[in-house]
Design a protein around this motif. Structure first.
Motif, PDB file in Angstrom:
ATOM      1  N   THR A  73     -15.286 -35.509  -4.835  1.00 23.82           N
ATOM      2  CA  THR A  73     -14.746 -34.458  -3.985  1.00 23.82           C
ATOM      3  C   THR A  73     -15.841 -33.441  -3.695  1.00 23.82           C
ATOM      4  N   PRO A  74     -15.790 -32.810  -2.525  1.00 22.68           N
ATOM      5  CA  PRO A  74     -16.817 -31.808  -2.203  1.00 22.68           C
ATOM      6  C   PRO A  74     -16.894 -30.675  -3.232  1.00 22.68           C
ATOM      7  N   LEU A  75     -15.757 -30.254  -3.787  1.00 22.94           N
ATOM      8  CA  LEU A  75     -15.761 -29.182  -4.776  1.00 22.94           C
ATOM      9  C   LEU A  75     -16.610 -29.578  -5.991  1.00 22.94           C
ATOM     10  N   CYS A  76     -16.422 -30.787  -6.473  1.00 20.68           N
ATOM     11  CA  CYS A  76     -17.184 -31.245  -7.644  1.00 20.68           C
ATOM     12  C   CYS A  76     -18.665 -31.378  -7.296  1.00 20.68           C
ATOM     13  N   GLN A  77     -18.948 -31.861  -6.110  1.00 18.79           N
ATOM     14  CA  GLN A  77     -20.342 -32.040  -5.722  1.00 18.79           C
ATOM     15  C   GLN A  77     -21.072 -30.705  -5.671  1.00 18.79           C
ATOM     16  N   ASP A  78     -20.332 -29.631  -5.376  1.00 20.44           N
ATOM     17  CA  ASP A  78     -20.961 -28.314  -5.332  1.00 20.44           C
ATOM     18  C   ASP A  78     -21.054 -27.666  -6.713  1.00 20.44           C
ATOM     19  N   SER A  79     -20.008 -27.839  -7.534  1.00 20.55           N
ATOM     20  CA  SER A  79     -19.962 -27.092  -8.790  1.00 20.55           C
ATOM     21  C   SER A  79     -20.085 -27.958 -10.041  1.00 20.55           C
ATOM     22  N   CYS A  80     -19.918 -29.274  -9.905  1.00 24.13           N
ATOM     23  CA  CYS A  80     -19.994 -30.205 -11.040  1.00 24.13           C
ATOM     24  C   CYS A  80     -18.967 -29.858 -12.120  1.00 24.13           C
ATOM     25  N   ARG A  81     -17.797 -29.428 -11.708  1.00 15.91           N
ATOM     26  CA  ARG A  81     -16.712 -29.152 -12.646  1.00 15.91           C
ATOM     27  C   ARG A  81     -15.510 -30.006 -12.208  1.00 15.91           C
ATOM     28  N   LEU A  82     -14.898 -30.702 -13.173  1.00 13.73           N
ATOM     29  CA  LEU A  82     -13.862 -31.675 -12.834  1.00 13.73           C
ATOM     30  C   LEU A  82     -12.437 -31.149 -12.930  1.00 13.73           C
ATOM     31  N   ASN A  83     -12.204 -29.960 -13.381  1.00 10.18           N
ATOM     32  CA  ASN A  83     -10.810 -29.490 -13.415  1.00 10.18           C
ATOM     33  C   ASN A  83     -10.688 -28.110 -12.839  1.00 10.18           C
ATOM     34  N   PHE A 121     -12.778 -50.826 -17.002  1.00 11.16           N
ATOM     35  CA  PHE A 121     -11.597 -50.480 -17.783  1.00 11.16           C
ATOM     36  C   PHE A 121     -11.663 -49.054 -18.329  1.00 11.16           C
ATOM     37  N   ALA A 122     -12.856 -48.582 -18.629  1.00  9.35           N
ATOM     38  CA  ALA A 122     -13.024 -47.228 -19.163  1.00  9.35           C
ATOM     39  C   ALA A 122     -14.489 -46.831 -19.046  1.00  9.35           C
ATOM     40  N   PHE A 123     -14.717 -45.516 -19.047  1.00  8.80           N
ATOM     41  CA  PHE A 123     -16.051 -44.967 -19.169  1.00  8.80           C
ATOM     42  C   PHE A 123     -16.177 -44.361 -20.555  1.00  8.80           C
ATOM     43  N   VAL A 124     -17.364 -44.441 -21.115  1.00 12.65           N
ATOM     44  CA  VAL A 124     -17.632 -43.868 -22.434  1.00 12.65           C
ATOM     45  C   VAL A 124     -18.884 -43.009 -22.318  1.00 12.65           C
ATOM     46  N   LYS A 125     -18.780 -41.801 -22.817  1.00 10.57           N
ATOM     47  CA  LYS A 125     -19.927 -40.889 -22.827  1.00 10.57           C
ATOM     48  C   LYS A 125     -20.140 -40.456 -24.270  1.00 10.57           C
ATOM     49  N   LEU A 126     -21.344 -40.688 -24.782  1.00  8.97           N
ATOM     50  CA  LEU A 126     -21.678 -40.326 -26.163  1.00  8.97           C
ATOM     51  C   LEU A 126     -22.562 -39.082 -26.158  1.00  8.97           C
ATOM     52  N   VAL A 165     -13.905 -40.830 -24.159  1.00  9.27           N
ATOM     53  CA  VAL A 165     -13.523 -42.035 -23.422  1.00  9.27           C
ATOM     54  C   VAL A 165     -12.650 -41.623 -22.242  1.00  9.27           C
ATOM     55  N   ILE A 166     -12.993 -42.125 -21.079  1.00  6.44           N
ATOM     56  CA  ILE A 166     -12.226 -41.851 -19.863  1.00  6.44           C
ATOM     57  C   ILE A 166     -11.457 -43.113 -19.512  1.00  6.44           C
ATOM     58  N   HIS A 167     -10.136 -43.027 -19.621  1.00  7.48           N
ATOM     59  CA  HIS A 167      -9.282 -44.186 -19.350  1.00  7.48           C
ATOM     60  C   HIS A 167      -8.952 -44.322 -17.868  1.00  7.48           C
ATOM     61  N   ASN A 168      -8.774 -43.215 -17.182  1.00  4.10           N
ATOM     62  CA  ASN A 168      -8.418 -43.262 -15.771  1.00  4.10           C
ATOM     63  C   ASN A 168      -9.693 -43.173 -14.936  1.00  4.10           C
ATOM     64  N   VAL A 169     -10.342 -44.307 -14.819  1.00  2.00           N
ATOM     65  CA  VAL A 169     -11.633 -44.390 -14.128  1.00  2.00           C
ATOM     66  C   VAL A 169     -11.506 -43.994 -12.662  1.00  2.00           C
ATOM     67  N   THR A 170     -10.446 -44.447 -12.015  1.00  3.96           N
ATOM     68  CA  THR A 170     -10.253 -44.152 -10.588  1.00  3.96           C
ATOM     69  C   THR A 170     -10.152 -42.651 -10.351  1.00  3.96           C
ATOM     70  N   GLU A 171      -9.397 -41.953 -11.183  1.00  2.30           N
ATOM     71  CA  GLU A 171      -9.250 -40.502 -11.039  1.00  2.30           C
ATOM     72  C   GLU A 171     -10.572 -39.797 -11.314  1.00  2.30           C
ATOM     73  N   PHE A 172     -11.296 -40.242 -12.323  1.00 12.28           N
ATOM     74  CA  PHE A 172     -12.596 -39.641 -12.639  1.00 12.28           C
ATOM     75  C   PHE A 172     -13.540 -39.762 -11.451  1.00 12.28           C
TER      76      PHE A 172
END
Length: 155
Positions: A145-155, A5-10, A132-139
């Motif tokens: 994505t290959p871009l994230c795997q290379d740079s670890c940046r989500l936006n 339902f959600a991810f939580v990062k503390l 809290v990340i509500h849109n788990v599928t999008e996260f």
């Protein structure tokens, strides 16, 4: 199958929480979790990370270290072997609020189901800042994505 339902990062640092909320992922090495001295319990540190073998004394006859022989009967604990090839990999940790096996919910199971969605009390020792990340599928999609795997940046 569990539904997330959600991810939580503390976080214990507000700047780190803001960076994460802005799309930056930080991944420690497995070694950092193995060597982390956790003063508040077993929240981050795990001396068993990266294990490649664990031998019970009953599985061994003798251990030979150079000219020294140690009989298995002298061993008080298992022999644990870690692999550097694993310990140097980076990992990302996040807490999942999920159904934990509840395939359906009824009036009889609703309170138990609600408890599965509670953040465990021990997690609050990880820090006072929460994202809290509500849109788990999008996260997950952005993380794979290959871009994230290379740079670890989500936006």
């Amino acid at each position: 199958m569990s539904i997330i339902f959600a991810f939580v990062k503390l976080f214990d640092n507000q700047d780190h929480a803001k960076a994460f909320a802005n799309g930056n992922l930080f991944m420690n090495t497995i070694r950092s979790f193995k060597e982390y001295k956790d003063e508040s319990g077993e929240l981050r540190g795990d001396k068993y990370e990266g294990i490649v073998a664990l031998y019970q004394p009953s599985q061994l006859s003798n251990i030979q270290l150079g000219d020294i022989t140690i009989p298995a009967s002298d061993l008080a604990t298992p022999i644990v072997m870690h692999g550097n090839h694993l310990l140097d990999h980076n990992i990302f940790c996040i807490y999942s609020l999920n159904s934990r096996g509840h395939d359906s919910v009824s009036s009889e199971t609703i309170f138990d189901f609600k408890r599965t969605l509670d953040l465990h009390d021990s997690c609050f020792g990880l820090g006072e800042y929460c994202v809290v990340i509500h849109n788990v599928t999008e996260f997950i999609s952005r993380c794979t994505t290959p871009l994230c795997q290379d740079s670890c940046r989500l936006n």
